[in-house]
Motif scaffolding. Structure first.
Motif, PDB file in Angstrom:
ATOM      1  N   UNK A  80      29.888  39.169  28.557  1.00 41.23           N
ATOM      2  CA  UNK A  80      30.521  38.731  29.905  1.00 41.23           C
ATOM      3  C   UNK A  80      29.077  38.568  30.716  1.00 41.23           C
ATOM      4  N   UNK A  81      29.327  37.453  31.527  1.00 41.99           N
ATOM      5  CA  UNK A  81      28.163  37.015  32.404  1.00 41.99           C
ATOM      6  C   UNK A  81      28.808  36.821  33.620  1.00 41.99           C
ATOM      7  N   UNK A  82      28.009  36.803  34.736  1.00 38.28           N
ATOM      8  CA  UNK A  82      28.413  36.525  36.175  1.00 38.28           C
ATOM      9  C   UNK A  82      28.117  35.158  36.449  1.00 38.28           C
ATOM     10  N   UNK A  83      29.327  34.684  36.953  1.00 40.38           N
ATOM     11  CA  UNK A  83      29.033  32.841  37.270  1.00 40.38           C
ATOM     12  C   UNK A  83      28.598  32.813  38.752  1.00 40.38           C
ATOM     13  N   UNK A  84      27.802  31.564  39.220  1.00 41.47           N
ATOM     14  CA  UNK A  84      27.191  31.644  40.453  1.00 41.47           C
ATOM     15  C   UNK A  84      28.194  31.794  41.512  1.00 41.47           C
ATOM     16  N   UNK A  85      29.530  31.519  41.378  1.00 46.15           N
ATOM     17  CA  UNK A  85      30.573  31.816  42.556  1.00 46.15           C
ATOM     18  C   UNK A  85      31.148  33.307  42.370  1.00 46.15           C
ATOM     19  N   UNK A  86      30.443  34.218  41.717  1.00 44.88           N
ATOM     20  CA  UNK A  86      30.867  35.732  41.745  1.00 44.88           C
ATOM     21  C   UNK A  86      31.729  36.170  40.490  1.00 44.88           C
ATOM     22  N   UNK A  87      32.278  34.885  39.908  1.00 40.50           N
ATOM     23  CA  UNK A  87      33.591  35.355  38.941  1.00 40.50           C
ATOM     24  C   UNK A  87      32.558  35.678  37.566  1.00 40.50           C
ATOM     25  N   UNK A  88      33.611  36.405  36.847  1.00 44.04           N
ATOM     26  CA  UNK A  88      33.107  36.822  35.515  1.00 44.04           C
ATOM     27  C   UNK A  88      33.676  36.021  34.418  1.00 44.04           C
ATOM     28  N   UNK A  89      32.468  35.368  33.583  1.00 42.84           N
ATOM     29  CA  UNK A  89      32.767  34.399  32.494  1.00 42.84           C
ATOM     30  C   UNK A  89      32.779  35.308  31.311  1.00 42.84           C
ATOM     31  N   UNK A  90      33.812  35.690  30.517  1.00 39.64           N
ATOM     32  CA  UNK A  90      33.879  36.242  29.277  1.00 39.64           C
ATOM     33  C   UNK A  90      34.118  35.292  28.147  1.00 39.64           C
ATOM     34  N   UNK A  91      33.191  35.685  27.038  1.00 45.16           N
ATOM     35  CA  UNK A  91      33.348  34.773  25.746  1.00 45.16           C
ATOM     36  C   UNK A  91      33.850  35.893  24.760  1.00 45.16           C
ATOM     37  N   UNK A  92      34.981  35.486  24.047  1.00 43.34           N
ATOM     38  CA  UNK A  92      35.342  36.057  22.854  1.00 43.34           C
ATOM     39  C   UNK A  92      34.815  35.482  21.802  1.00 43.34           C
ATOM     40  N   UNK A  93      34.921  36.318  20.599  1.00 46.49           N
ATOM     41  CA  UNK A  93      34.012  36.068  19.324  1.00 46.49           C
ATOM     42  C   UNK A  93      34.564  34.743  18.711  1.00 46.49           C
ATOM     43  N   UNK A  94      35.818  34.304  19.347  1.00 47.96           N
ATOM     44  CA  UNK A  94      36.305  32.878  18.558  1.00 47.96           C
ATOM     45  C   UNK A  94      35.813  31.531  19.523  1.00 47.96           C
ATOM     46  N   UNK A  95      34.651  32.180  20.454  1.00 48.56           N
ATOM     47  CA  UNK A  95      34.097  30.935  21.251  1.00 48.56           C
ATOM     48  C   UNK A  95      34.896  30.732  22.298  1.00 48.56           C
ATOM     49  N   UNK A  96      36.060  31.168  22.618  1.00 47.37           N
ATOM     50  CA  UNK A  96      36.911  30.800  23.930  1.00 47.37           C
ATOM     51  C   UNK A  96      36.419  31.295  25.215  1.00 47.37           C
ATOM     52  N   UNK A  97      36.428  30.651  26.236  1.00 51.46           N
ATOM     53  CA  UNK A  97      35.661  31.366  27.336  1.00 51.46           C
ATOM     54  C   UNK A  97      36.626  31.642  28.526  1.00 51.46           C
ATOM     55  N   UNK A  98      36.737  32.562  29.119  1.00 48.02           N
ATOM     56  CA  UNK A  98      37.910  32.773  30.216  1.00 48.02           C
ATOM     57  C   UNK A  98      37.007  33.223  31.556  1.00 48.02           C
ATOM     58  N   UNK A  99      37.399  32.525  32.640  1.00 47.44           N
ATOM     59  CA  UNK A  99      36.800  32.980  33.971  1.00 47.44           C
ATOM     60  C   UNK A  99      37.807  33.797  34.502  1.00 47.44           C
ATOM     61  N   UNK A 100      37.260  35.040  34.924  1.00 51.13           N
ATOM     62  CA  UNK A 100      38.097  35.967  35.363  1.00 51.13           C
ATOM     63  C   UNK A 100      37.661  36.836  36.451  1.00 51.13           C
ATOM     64  N   UNK A 101      38.286  37.775  37.176  1.00 48.72           N
ATOM     65  CA  UNK A 101      37.701  38.498  38.184  1.00 48.72           C
ATOM     66  C   UNK A 101      37.327  40.142  37.469  1.00 48.72           C
ATOM     67  N   UNK A 102      38.242  40.365  36.621  1.00 44.02           N
ATOM     68  CA  UNK A 102      38.001  41.537  35.844  1.00 44.02           C
ATOM     69  C   UNK A 102      38.138  41.518  34.384  1.00 44.02           C
ATOM     70  N   UNK A 103      37.571  42.346  33.709  1.00 49.65           N
ATOM     71  CA  UNK A 103      37.479  42.392  32.312  1.00 49.65           C
ATOM     72  C   UNK A 103      37.906  43.823  31.802  1.00 49.65           C
ATOM     73  N   UNK A 104      38.813  43.962  31.146  1.00 50.72           N
ATOM     74  CA  UNK A 104      39.288  45.398  30.970  1.00 50.72           C
ATOM     75  C   UNK A 104      39.051  45.503  29.338  1.00 50.72           C
ATOM     76  N   UNK A 105      38.266  46.655  29.336  1.00 54.27           N
ATOM     77  CA  UNK A 105      38.062  46.934  27.750  1.00 54.27           C
ATOM     78  C   UNK A 105      38.726  48.371  27.291  1.00 54.27           C
ATOM     79  N   UNK A 106      39.212  48.480  26.110  1.00 54.26           N
ATOM     80  CA  UNK A 106      39.869  49.529  25.731  1.00 54.26           C
ATOM     81  C   UNK A 106      39.854  49.672  24.249  1.00 54.26           C
ATOM     82  N   UNK A 107      38.697  50.105  23.837  1.00 56.12           N
ATOM     83  CA  UNK A 107      38.361  50.601  22.361  1.00 56.12           C
ATOM     84  C   UNK A 107      38.554  51.738  21.820  1.00 56.12           C
ATOM     85  N   UNK A 108      39.734  52.422  22.144  1.00 56.15           N
ATOM     86  CA  UNK A 108      39.758  53.641  21.400  1.00 56.15           C
ATOM     87  C   UNK A 108      39.402  54.724  22.483  1.00 56.15           C
ATOM     88  N   UNK A 109      39.550  55.801  22.137  1.00 55.47           N
ATOM     89  CA  UNK A 109      39.406  57.131  22.984  1.00 55.47           C
ATOM     90  C   UNK A 109      38.391  58.122  22.008  1.00 55.47           C
TER      91      UNK A 109
END
Ligand SMILES: Cc1cc2nc3c(=O)[nH]c(=O)nc-3n(C[C@H](O)[C@H](O)[C@H](O)COP(=O)(O)OP(=O)(O)OC[C@H]3O[C@@H](n4cnc5c(N)ncnc54)[C@H](O)[C@@H]3O)c2cc1C
Ligand SMILES: Cc1cc2nc3c(=O)[nH]c(=O)nc-3n(C[C@H](O)[C@H](O)[C@H](O)COP(=O)(O)OP(=O)(O)OC[C@H]3O[C@@H](n4cnc5c(N)ncnc54)[C@H](O)[C@@H]3O)c2cc1C
Ligand code: FES
Lengths: 380, 533
Positions: free
Chosen positions: B322-351
């Motif tokens: 995940x990186x921050x873009x110039x306009x303050x959004x988050x750019x998230x990249x998945x391991x299939x290469x797809x990219x998503x511009x979002x405001x929040x990335x939620x992670x839940x990899x178990x407890x």
């Protein structure tokens, strides 16, 4: 087979192994790998005498005064060691304040201050107004203090790691996790029996095993009353630079200081206890509350900080003085156990022990530090 | 109603957390770190990670997620290092005995499913019970209650409210906003409540402290706006605050799906859910259906709803960065290469179980799948007499299992305290079913925990002390030493979260079944709170 085996890889053992390696000796360092004072201590460089001890144990004053010259020299040795290691160990000789809360205690400190001046320490008394100027962080409860310029602090984590790396670079064999159960003296060598059944042969042995030294000396029939004393420590989260000095209390158990990274380390000898099947040093609630409440009493802004962690470490005590030199029962075995404020004394005590082992001048009279004193006491 | 954030007026709704009010106003960046500005935001959302500390009314190191937003509050980003308020008068030194004491017969720590069930069972058998929970309203993670004035969102919340009411009605004393941070053998606990420390000395205790999400380091995982799924769930379920307008959910397990749907229903645009496990295993599915048809059907229903909302579910996919873009959004990249511009990335990899108090007091733990869990007997008693542990704090088992374990422990404690309690045979039978369901559920979602697979050499492994993977590897290579030695070499685990998040990562990296030595306090505690000044 090693020429010299050093048992105990705390501050004394590491510095000693280093000195011996630098002197070209074949040395091996052995450490059981747990409960060292060295890995748990607060990193205060102590120089001035403890006012509280002088009041409580007037009969010990001659001992304390006799050991006093060691401390400024020990602080100097730390400075040299840091330069030598070429590592930033956050050593600051920014002075140590022993604060008091009453006029009566101030007067007692002033007397101590005069004695220490006569013995060559850089100390002075600061009354309330003078103290406000040098240490504005102290609270209203503080009446005055004795300032010792040579005192200070360092970061033991950095110092220990720098030493370990230095030993590694010098190729000193360093066996961590190797606990010696007993020492057997045969004619041609000393046999170090490990708890794992292993045997290491050594020409000579130095006991730098802190509180573990007594049992090892005991296996050779030599009395050495080292006692493991679990002590409480606290550390807060970081804050902006606030506390310049090492701060102690003349009448109560507390030392505190701020590390370079901003955390405040609070200790001073509150008791902990051994718990569980492994005798793990464990903190006590009463010490935590007592120690921290005292800290904010003398440095009120500390109240706004959060305690991040407390821990218990194992200190070594005997009679307060260093134990240095050969065992009378087995002169191939030397002892190197520091007196009070053993981390401060570590590098100096190690080099005195190295000198005694190598037949060189330790730089200080060491008669009163001989392990033989306990044999004399034992035989009456 | 507004609070003042660095000169800017921000609207607050009564009962909202500070973190929720700021998130709603688009303020994500809450503090600096040693490395400089542009630091951290909300991460765990449940008081554990300590990443959200701010200066509130002049007091630094105040957790935004655990602090109520109040009208007129002065809030500032926290600089590093944070200066302290001036103060010249301290409190007179205290002794432990000076602290106010509570001596209930049974103390329950944690008011989630496990704790509430334990309290209720013991109380109904006649035991005098004190339940403490750190949050403003107990309920824990499953029953997560809404702030006052909001109607329950669904059955999950209303069942929680009903259980809480049943506890109160039965006469369980409940202290909310009470954080237990000290545990000392044999049975002494220290807790802080509204700036006052309490000594809790029960005759028996049930620890039901729940779990946290595991940390999964990847490049960008410390950026403000990247948070755990649970943090976002709390924002929404408790405060009706969306973590952002556009959201990417990535992780492993059903909670991610549930939260994605809840947020979508709340108006967020969920761009995708990346699920680490790769496919539905028909056999496991069948077993899950058999163990709990209703729950399994609910799960399948979620998949359908996901499709109806047009949320793509990417199976077998992990976050890459995940990186921050110039306009303050988050750019998230998945391991299939797809990219998503979002405001929040939620992670839940178990407890991971919250075991700090149990370890501090000296209960025996065992390592299982790289995580420490307390050892218990069939009565849920730990290695220490009179000390019981239930629920997710002993390993994730889900709310129904936590309820059952709580009831078993509550009944056992009542018996140990000399009461006659009904048989626990029926609840034991149900526990077997709940566990079978959980097992089958996690078979369906089976995926290896990625650990440090996604981390790059410069990625932080220890968020608090900002220790990178490269530094950790160098310290491991520097010479022999146990996990404590590597901690001392790197400072990994010495920060505010007290090693909760990095310890399992470091142990796995070293290939050891070990953890940092247990220490008090279990949560950082303000020294003035300790003294009640
Ligand atoms: C909490 C605390 C705070 C302190 N704060 C300060 C301070 O601020 N300033 C200060 O000057 N001093 C302080 N001290 C005292 C100081 O830490 C010790 O005096 C000093 O570290 C002692 O060093 P050492 O090398 O003699 O012994 P240790 O550091 O105790 O090392 C002895 C080593 O020997 C090993 N060992 C023991 N038995 C055996 C065996 N049979 N076989 C193999 N290995 C063995 C142990 O595992 C250990 O590693 C503090 C002590 C404690 C506990
Ligand atoms: C972040 C998260 C979100 C979840 N969301 C869902 C969901 O939506 N649906 C679902 O089916 N399952 C969910 N689960 C799993 C489910 O919540 C649990 O199985 C169930 O809540 C377990 O109940 P418990 O009593 O063991 O723990 P919890 O419900 O977590 O309760 C523990 C309670 O103890 C309190 N506590 C912890 N430490 C202390 C302390 N030191 N002092 C005082 N109080 C303390 C906590 O604040 C909390 O209120 C979630 C789990 C987590 C961790
Ligand atoms: S986000 Fe507040 S403590 Fe983790």
């Amino acid at each position: 087979m090693t020429d010299i085996a050093v048992i105990g890889g705390g501050i004394v053992g590491m510095c000693l192994a280093r000195e011996l390696a630098m002197a070209g000796r074949d040395v091996t360092l052995l450490d059981s790998g747990h409960h060292a004072g060295t890995t748990a201590n607060a990193g205060s460089l102590h120089v001035q005498m403890q006012s509280r001890f002088l009041r409580m144990y007037p009969e010990l004053v001659p001992n304390l005064e006799a050991s006093l010259p060691l401390y400024p020299e020990a602080a100097r040795r730390w400075r040299l060691l840091a330069e030598d290691l070429g590592a930033d160990i956050e050593l600051r000789q920014s002075g140590g304040l022993m604060v008091c809360e009453t006029a009566e205690h101030y007067e007692f400190l002033a007397q101590k201050c005069r004695r220490e001046q006569a013995l060559g320490l850089q100390v002075e008394m600061l009354d309330r107004a003078a103290l406000r100027r040098v240490a504005p962080y102290l609270g209203d409860a503080v009446h005055g203090a004795e300032l010792c310029a040579e005192e200070g602090k360092l970061n033991p984590l950095l110092a220990n790691e720098a030493l370990r790396r230095d030993l590694q670079a010098r190729g000193v064999p360093y066996h961590i996790g190797h606990r010696i159960a007993r020492i057997e003296a045969v004619r041609e060598a000393l046999l170090l029996h490990g708890t794992d059944g292993s045997v290491i042969r050594a020409g000579r042995v130095v006991l730098a095993a802190g509180a573990g030294s007594g049992a090892l000396a005991g296996s050779l029939g030599a009395p050495l009353p080292t006692v493991a004393e679990p002590l409480h420590m606290n550390i807060t989260e970081a804050t902006a630079p606030l506390i310049l000095h090492l701060v102690q209390h003349a009448e109560r158990m507390i030392t505190l200081k701020q590390l370079a990274a901003g955390q405040v380390v609070i200790g001073g000898g509150w008791p902990a206890r051994f718990a569980g099947p492994q005798d793990f040093p464990t903190v006590e609630a009463a010490s935590l509350v007592g120690n921290l409440s005292l800290a904010q009493h003398i440095v009120p802004p500390i109240g706004g900080l959060r305690l991040l962690r407390s821990w218990a470490g194992v200190n070594t005590t005997a009679d307060g003085q260093c134990i240095l030199g050969p065992l009378p029962q087995e002169p191939r075995v030397h002892v190197a156990v520091p007196g009070d404020a053993g981390y401060t004394l570590g590098p100096l005590v190690a080099s005195m022990a190295a000198a005694l082992l190598l037949g060189r001048d330790p730089g200080f009279a060491t008669d009163r530090f001989t392990p033989a004193r306990f044999s004399r006491a034992a035989s009456g | 109603m507004t609070l003042d954030f660095e000169g800017r007026a921000i609207a607050v709704r009564p009962g909202q957390s500070l973190a929720a009010a700021l998130t709603e106003a688009g303020v994500l960046d809450l503090r600096d770190t040693r490395r400089g500005p542009g630091g951290r935001g909300l991460y765990c959302g449940m008081g554990a990670c300590q990443d959200c500390v701010m200066v509130v009314d002049g007091v630094p190191n105040t957790r935004a997620c655990m602090t109520k937003a109040v009208s007129g509050q002065q809030v500032m980003r926290q600089p590093h290092p944070a200066p302290l308020p001036q103060r010249t008068t301290g409190t007179r030194p205290l002794a432990l005995e000076d602290l106010p004491e509570e001596t209930p017969e049974l103390l329950v720590v944690g008011g989630g499913a496990g704790g509430l069930a334990a309290a209720l069972a013991a109380r109904r058998a006649g035991v005098e019970v004190l339940l403490v929970d750190e949050r403003g309203i107990p309920g824990g993670q499953y029953y997560k209650q809404a702030m006052p004035g909001l109607a329950p969102m669904d059955a999950q919340q209303s069942e929680g409210a009903a259980l809480l009411a049943a506890c109160r009605e039965a006469g369980v004393r409940i202290l909310d906003g009470t954080e237990v941070w000290g545990a000392f053998a044999p049975l002494l606990f220290l807790a802080t409540r509204h700036g006052q420390t309490l000594r809790l000395r029960p005759r028996a205790a049930v620890l039901a402290t729940g779990a946290q999400e595991r940390a999964l380091p990847f490049p960008g995982w410390t950026l403000p706006g990247v948070m755990t799924t649970g943090a976002a769930q709390t924002l929404w379920r408790s405060y009706r605050t969306l973590p952002g307008r556009r959201v990417l959910v990535a992780g492993n397990g059903p909670l991610n799906l549930q939260v994605a749907l809840e947020l979508a229903a709340g108006g967020a645009q969920v761009v995708a859910v990346a699920e680490a496990s790769s496919g539905l295993r028909p056999l496991a599915l069948a077993r899950m259906l058999r163990a709990a048809p209703k729950l399994a059907a609910k799960g399948l229903g979620m998949l359908v709803t996901l499709r109806r909302h047009g949320i793509p579910l990417r199976r077998g996919r992990l976050l890459r960065s995940v990186t921050r873009t110039a306009d303050g959004a988050l750019l998230a990249e998945l391991d299939d290469g797809t990219r998503h511009t979002v405001d929040a990335v939620l992670c839940g990899y178990g407890f991971q179980p919250e075991t700090a108090l149990l370890r501090a007091i000296g209960a025996t733990h065992a390592m299982q799948d790289g995580l420490l869990r307390p050892q218990r007997d069939a009565q849920m008693q730990t290695s220490m007499e009179g000390l019981y542990a239930v629920g997710d704090g002993c390993g994730l088992g889900g709310a129904p299992a936590a309820l059952a374990e709580g009831e078993i422990a509550g009944l056992a404690a009542a018996r140990a305290l000399g009461r006659s309690a009904p048989s626990d045979a029926p609840v034991r039978a149900s526990l077997v079913r709940h566990r079978a369901f959980q097992d089958a559920l996690w078979q369906v979602f089976r995926a290896p925990f990625p650990g440090l697979v996604l981390a790059q050499p410069e990625t932080l492994v220890c968020r608090c002390e900002e220790v990178t993977l490269a530094q950790i590897d160098a310290a491991i290579a520097a010479g022999p030493g146990d996990i404590g030695e590597v901690k001392r070499r790197t400072r990994c685990g010495m920060g505010r979260c007290q090693g909760r998040y990095c310890a399992p990562l470091l142990a796995a990296r070293m290939g050891v079944d070990d953890s940092f030595a247990p220490r008090v306090p279990a949560r950082p505690v303000r020294i003035s709170d300790l003294l009640g000044s």
